[in-house]
Design a protein around this motif. Structure first.
Motif, PDB file in Angstrom:
ATOM      1  N   THR A 183       0.736  -1.236  -0.082  1.00  0.00           N
ATOM      2  CA  THR A 183       0.050  -0.092   0.114  1.00  0.00           C
ATOM      3  C   THR A 183       0.978   1.028  -0.059  1.00  0.00           C
ATOM      4  OG1 THR A 183      -1.737  -1.242   1.387  1.00  0.00           O
ATOM      5  CG2 THR A 183      -1.900   1.235   1.070  1.00  0.00           C
ATOM      6  N   LEU A 184       0.299   2.251  -0.758  1.00  0.00           N
ATOM      7  CA  LEU A 184       1.266   3.447  -0.822  1.00  0.00           C
ATOM      8  C   LEU A 184       0.233   4.512  -0.445  1.00  0.00           C
ATOM      9  CD1 LEU A 184       2.925   3.465  -4.383  1.00  0.00           C
ATOM     10  CD2 LEU A 184       3.963   2.744  -2.143  1.00  0.00           C
ATOM     11  N   CYS A 185       0.902   5.620   0.058  1.00  0.00           N
ATOM     12  CA  CYS A 185       0.154   6.776   0.566  1.00  0.00           C
ATOM     13  C   CYS A 185       1.061   8.136  -0.040  1.00  0.00           C
ATOM     14  CB  CYS A 185      -0.086   7.145   1.811  1.00  0.00           C
ATOM     15  SG  CYS A 185      -1.050   5.813   2.861  1.00  0.00           S
ATOM     16  N   GLY A 186       0.494   9.446   0.074  1.00  0.00           N
ATOM     17  CA  GLY A 186       1.059  10.454  -0.619  1.00  0.00           C
ATOM     18  C   GLY A 186       0.851  11.505   0.293  1.00  0.00           C
ATOM     19  N   ALA A 187       1.800  12.496   0.911  1.00  0.00           N
ATOM     20  CA  ALA A 187       1.706  13.612   1.614  1.00  0.00           C
ATOM     21  C   ALA A 187       2.375  14.776   1.213  1.00  0.00           C
ATOM     22  CB  ALA A 187       2.328  13.365   2.900  1.00  0.00           C
ATOM     23  N   LEU A 188       1.664  16.035   1.283  1.00  0.00           N
ATOM     24  CA  LEU A 188       2.371  17.160   0.990  1.00  0.00           C
ATOM     25  C   LEU A 188       3.343  17.567   1.866  1.00  0.00           C
ATOM     26  CD1 LEU A 188      -1.295  19.054   0.372  1.00  0.00           C
ATOM     27  CD2 LEU A 188       0.560  18.748  -1.192  1.00  0.00           C
ATOM     28  N   VAL A 189       4.488  17.610   1.194  1.00  0.00           N
ATOM     29  CA  VAL A 189       5.724  17.723   2.057  1.00  0.00           C
ATOM     30  C   VAL A 189       6.835  19.165   1.780  1.00  0.00           C
ATOM     31  CG1 VAL A 189       6.075  15.422   2.690  1.00  0.00           C
ATOM     32  CG2 VAL A 189       7.245  16.547   0.693  1.00  0.00           C
ATOM     33  N   GLY A 190       6.383  20.042   0.887  1.00  0.00           N
ATOM     34  CA  GLY A 190       6.987  21.120   0.334  1.00  0.00           C
ATOM     35  C   GLY A 190       6.338  22.331  -0.256  1.00  0.00           C
ATOM     36  N   PHE A 191       6.238  23.520   0.162  1.00  0.00           N
ATOM     37  CA  PHE A 191       5.512  24.491  -0.477  1.00  0.00           C
ATOM     38  C   PHE A 191       6.634  25.782  -0.761  1.00  0.00           C
ATOM     39  CE2 PHE A 191       2.220  22.266   1.867  1.00  0.00           C
ATOM     40  CZ  PHE A 191       1.569  22.101   1.076  1.00  0.00           C
ATOM     41  N   PRO A 192       6.589  26.359  -1.845  1.00  0.00           N
ATOM     42  CA  PRO A 192       7.515  27.542  -1.982  1.00  0.00           C
ATOM     43  C   PRO A 192       6.941  28.592  -1.278  1.00  0.00           C
ATOM     44  CG  PRO A 192       6.123  27.231  -3.657  1.00  0.00           C
ATOM     45  CD  PRO A 192       5.739  26.062  -3.049  1.00  0.00           C
ATOM     46  N   ILE A 193       7.673  29.081  -0.431  1.00  0.00           N
ATOM     47  CA  ILE A 193       7.179  30.223   0.796  1.00  0.00           C
ATOM     48  C   ILE A 193       8.012  31.586   0.262  1.00  0.00           C
ATOM     49  CG2 ILE A 193       7.121  31.000   2.993  1.00  0.00           C
ATOM     50  CD1 ILE A 193       5.085  28.771   2.491  1.00  0.00           C
ATOM     51  N   ASP A 194       7.623  32.749  -0.050  1.00  0.00           N
ATOM     52  CA  ASP A 194       8.372  33.804  -0.476  1.00  0.00           C
ATOM     53  C   ASP A 194       9.124  34.398   0.520  1.00  0.00           C
ATOM     54  OD1 ASP A 194       7.846  33.541  -3.479  1.00  0.00           O
ATOM     55  OD2 ASP A 194       5.741  34.377  -3.194  1.00  0.00           O
ATOM     56  N   HIS A 195       8.098  34.746   1.794  1.00  0.00           N
ATOM     57  CA  HIS A 195       8.824  35.577   2.695  1.00  0.00           C
ATOM     58  C   HIS A 195       8.517  34.990   4.007  1.00  0.00           C
ATOM     59  CE1 HIS A 195       8.298  38.918  -0.344  1.00  0.00           C
ATOM     60  NE2 HIS A 195       7.067  38.431  -0.266  1.00  0.00           N
ATOM     61  N   PRO A 196       9.601  35.481   5.002  1.00  0.00           N
ATOM     62  CA  PRO A 196       9.584  34.356   6.203  1.00  0.00           C
ATOM     63  C   PRO A 196       8.442  34.604   7.183  1.00  0.00           C
ATOM     64  CG  PRO A 196      11.418  35.990   5.715  1.00  0.00           C
ATOM     65  CD  PRO A 196      10.740  36.137   4.898  1.00  0.00           C
ATOM     66  N   GLY A 197       7.614  35.594   6.831  1.00  0.00           N
ATOM     67  CA  GLY A 197       6.238  35.750   7.452  1.00  0.00           C
ATOM     68  C   GLY A 197       5.073  34.828   6.809  1.00  0.00           C
ATOM     69  N   ASP A 198       5.152  34.456   5.903  1.00  0.00           N
ATOM     70  CA  ASP A 198       4.162  33.558   5.065  1.00  0.00           C
ATOM     71  C   ASP A 198       4.057  32.229   5.634  1.00  0.00           C
ATOM     72  OD1 ASP A 198       4.313  35.994   3.347  1.00  0.00           O
ATOM     73  OD2 ASP A 198       5.035  34.861   1.688  1.00  0.00           O
ATOM     74  N   THR A 199       2.947  31.907   5.582  1.00  0.00           N
ATOM     75  CA  THR A 199       2.617  30.545   6.386  1.00  0.00           C
ATOM     76  C   THR A 199       2.450  29.331   5.218  1.00  0.00           C
ATOM     77  OG1 THR A 199       0.029  31.133   6.323  1.00  0.00           O
ATOM     78  CG2 THR A 199       1.336  31.620   8.276  1.00  0.00           C
ATOM     79  N   VAL A 200       2.362  28.307   5.552  1.00  0.00           N
ATOM     80  CA  VAL A 200       2.198  27.226   4.857  1.00  0.00           C
ATOM     81  C   VAL A 200       0.617  27.290   4.702  1.00  0.00           C
ATOM     82  CG1 VAL A 200       1.983  24.682   4.766  1.00  0.00           C
ATOM     83  CG2 VAL A 200       4.056  25.869   5.568  1.00  0.00           C
ATOM     84  N   PRO A 201      -0.038  26.759   3.324  1.00  0.00           N
ATOM     85  CA  PRO A 201      -1.210  26.668   2.959  1.00  0.00           C
ATOM     86  C   PRO A 201      -2.195  25.911   4.231  1.00  0.00           C
ATOM     87  CG  PRO A 201      -0.011  26.484   1.245  1.00  0.00           C
ATOM     88  CD  PRO A 201       0.853  26.339   2.370  1.00  0.00           C
ATOM     89  N   GLN A 202      -3.276  26.183   4.231  1.00  0.00           N
ATOM     90  CA  GLN A 202      -4.126  25.472   5.413  1.00  0.00           C
ATOM     91  C   GLN A 202      -5.125  24.788   4.535  1.00  0.00           C
ATOM     92  OE1 GLN A 202      -3.907  26.588   8.956  1.00  0.00           O
ATOM     93  NE2 GLN A 202      -2.102  27.067   8.033  1.00  0.00           N
ATOM     94  N   THR A 203      -5.615  23.538   5.393  1.00  0.00           N
ATOM     95  CA  THR A 203      -6.643  22.650   4.731  1.00  0.00           C
ATOM     96  C   THR A 203      -7.916  23.251   4.913  1.00  0.00           C
ATOM     97  OG1 THR A 203      -6.829  21.799   6.809  1.00  0.00           O
ATOM     98  CG2 THR A 203      -5.155  20.678   5.143  1.00  0.00           C
TER      99      THR A 203
END
Length: 154
Positions: A50-70
């Motif tokens: 069985t395989l699964c997949g997870a989001l593990v990386g997002f390009p972040i422009d600025h230090p104050g930017d947050t990772v996207p939310q669900t």
């Protein structure tokens, strides 16, 4: 006549038994870029066959930017959105969750070649869905907080 039909039946049985079993689809585990400046997904083993997949990386422009939310206001970092992929003849079949809406779909993943993967998400029938093409991500391993330099996804 009876002897000839018995010999033919025996030969057909041998041919049927001698056929190789259907080969498992190629293994898509690894890191994948979902598109230029979008995200990195890790496909990994999460159970027996069985395989699964997870989001593990997002390009972040600025230090104050947050990772996207669900859809339910949790971080998408390490969010397992591809689940229960099982091998079929030429593809892996399972389910996928849209991180923005929370809606679930059937999923079919097929490795086109070593560096290209096709993901088909659909509702009920494969023709009622959408296809995305991902490329193998060859950059540095995404950090634990999923924050990657802007424009690092290619």
């Amino acid at each position: 006549m009876h002897k000839i039909s018995m010999i033919c039946f025996g030969l057909l049985t041998l041919v049927a038994l001698a056929r190789p079993a259907a080969a498992a689809p190629p293994d898509p585990t690894g890191f994948w870029s979902t598109g230029k400046d979008q995200a990195v997904v890790q496909i990994y083993t999460c159970g027996e066959n069985t395989l699964c997949g997870a989001l593990v990386g997002f390009p972040i422009d600025h230090p104050g930017d947050t990772v996207p939310q669900t859809w339910n206001h949790h971080s998408q970092c390490r969010f397992v959105f591809i689940r229960d992929l099982h091998p079929r003849t030429r593809a892996w079949m399972g389910s996928i969750i849209n991180p923005q809406s929370g809606h679930g779909y059937s999923a079919k993943i097929r490795l086109m070649d070593h560096d290209n993967l096709r993901l088909r998400g659909y509702f009920l029938l494969p023709m009622l869905g959408a296809t995305r093409f991902w490329t193998r991500y060859e950059g540095p391993a995404p950090p634990a907080d999923c924050r990657m330099p802007a424009h690092s996804l290619g």
